[in-house]
Structures are given as C-alpha cells and as structure tokens.
Design a protein around this motif. Structure first.
Motif: not given
Length: 309
Positions: A119-124, A63-68, A54-61, A9-12
């Motif tokens: 993805e936001l819902d999964a993070i929340l 990554a966020a949960v692992a970092s959390w 259906d784009f399916g999981p985008l990867g943001y959630a 994710r290092d290039n946005w």
C-alpha cells in the motif's frame, strides 16, 4: 495536512475487520474473552497455509490517492498554502494482527506487513516524495506492553520492547528519503477511552528512543499522548531521558476539548518542568469527533501555542 480518515475509516483500523472477514481464506471466530474494541477475530480456514494468504488491496492506498487528488487541486487553487505536505497516517501491522487476528499471528503478520508495505509503495507511486509525509500509528503496541492483548513475540517487558521497536524501526526505514516521517504513539481511543491509563511516560520514552536510535533516515516528528487527568510532573518525568535527534520535533498530545485552555495550560506547565521545547496536539488527533467541534479545537490549539514559552 492529514486527509482526515473520513467515511468508513473514521474509527482508525476497525474498518479493516469486515474486509478481513470477507476474505475467502479467513473465518470469523470469537476472542477467548471480551476485549477492548470489537469482540471478533479472524483466523485461516482449516487447511489454509497462513503464509500463502494474499490479503490483496487493503484500501489505504486507494483512499490516500483519492484524497491526494483533492489536496493537490485545493493547493493549486490557493486554498492550501504552497509547501504544505499531504500526510498519510498508516497503522502498524501490530494494530490489525493484535486486535483482529486469532492466529497464527506471526505468520499472518508477515503477510499483512507485506500487503501494507505494498500500500505504501502504491501511495509513493502517485504522490511525489516532496509533497508527502507518512505517519506510522502505534497503539496496540502499548496494549501488548500492558497485557491487554497477548503478544506473539514474547511475554516479558524486554521481549515486547525488542519486538515492538524492531517492527517500528523496519516500518520507518521503509519510507524513502525525501518523504517526511513521523510516529504517533498512543494508548488507545476506542470510545474515547484508553485500554489502560499509563502510569507515566516511561514506556513511551523507551519506544521513542529505540525508534530514534534504530531508524537510519531522519524522523521528523514523534507524538506522545498526555491523558487529560495528568497535569503532574511525575507523568512527564521519564521524558528527561528522551534522546531524540535535534531535527526530530517532539509533540505532546495535551490538548483536550473537555477542559479547554486552563487544562491545557496545566499540562504544559507540568511538561515544561521536564522538557524545554515541544509542540502541542490533541491526544489522538481529531478523529471520531463531531465536525462542529473542529473549529473550536483549532482555536484552542492556536491559543495554547501562543502561550508556550
């Protein structure tokens, strides 16, 4: 404290392109002409209804949960102070649609926005609201204003402003109460260069004011970029019309590693001629920088912050 957008994710948002290219309902096509950033796009395969994708999981959630989990452990060990929130930065759908999708963009945007809000819902679901801060990153929006990428919701300034702010307000309202909310407005940082050098802050101010007026929950901060070469009052002058709520912190991205304390002070002094109170930041976060540069940047922030009136 943001999780850093490390690894792939290092290039946005560029890491989203290969994921899109691997989607079975999408095919890679060249853009109509060379563009800012990667010169490849995707579109639905022949016969595929874009609204069925259906784009399916985008990867943001993921990554966020692992970092959390790392953040939570470090905070429990006392290495991160109690009360510090975990920040997740998410791109607006315009970023991916505008830069990587050939069309039909309106339909694909609807599907991608649904996936991103999922993805936001999964993070929340994993990170307690009291511990979370969400930042929406808006850069390609300003490329639409400047005509760098074509807009699928109108070509004139007024139409683009309406379409951009409608979407950014909707994203802000999707973040529930109790979670801190911020926006990072940007003119691009691919290869550490803008897609266009902003003439002044007028469009940034117009978007910031529309966000402030439209989002029905508190917006805790808004960040505006300041190019390295703009230490003139004229760049900041439109900020006299900023209409942010008293609880919304304004951050100016005027810290640049390449001209250090002296350059930062010149930009601070120009900004102070127009706005009386603001925080400071780099123009586009700490991303895409060599790790050894980070301690020097943190020290530069501290010195410049101490110098504020």
């Amino acid at each position: 404290m943001p999780d850093g957008e490390t690894g792939i994710r290092d290039n946005w948002v560029v890491w989203q392109l290969p994921r899109l290219q691997a989607h079975p309902d999408l095919v890679t096509v060249p853009p109509p002409s060379p563009e800012y950033g990667p010169s490849e796009r995707v579109q639905p395969r022949a016969g595929v209804d874009p609204l069925s994708i259906d784009f399916g999981p985008l990867g943001y959630a993921e990554a966020a949960v692992a970092s959390w989990k790392v953040f939570d452990r470090l905070r429990a060990e006392g290495l991160i102070d109690a009360g510090i929130r975990f920040q997740v930065s998410l791109p607006s759908p315009i970023a991916v649609i505008g830069a990587f999708m050939a069309g039909p963009q309106a339909e694909l945007e609807r599907r991608y926005e649904a996936a991103l809000l999922g993805e936001l819902d999964a993070i929340l679901a994993e990170v307690p609201a009291r511990d979370l801060a969400v930042q929406w990153d808006a850069a390609v929006e300003f490329a639409l204003f400047e005509g760098v990428f074509p807009s699928w919701f109108g070509s004139g300034y007024t139409q683009v402003l309406s379409g951009v702010t409608e979407r950014l307000v909707r994203l802000g309202n999707a973040v529930p109460a109790g979670v801190e909310l911020g926006y990072h407005l940007c003119y691009g940082d691919f290869g550490h260069r803008h897609f266009v050098e902003p003439s002044d802050t007028s469009t940034l101010v117009a978007v910031a004011n529309a966000i402030a007026a439209g989002v029905t929950r508190p917006v805790e901060w808004i960040h505006l970029p300041v190019p390295r070469g703009r230490a003139d009052v004229e760049y900041f002058a439109p900020m006299a019309d900023l209409a942010l709520a008293p609880y919304t912190a304004l951050y100016l991205g005027l810290v640049h590693a390449t001209d250090g304390f002296a350059g930062g002070r010149r930009r601070i002094e120009a900004a102070e001629a127009v706005v009386s109170h603001f925080g400071i930041a780099t123009e586009c976060g700490f991303g895409r920088r060599p790790v050894e540069q980070i301690p020097r940047l943190l020290d530069l922030h501290a010195r410049l912050a101490d110098s504020l009136d």
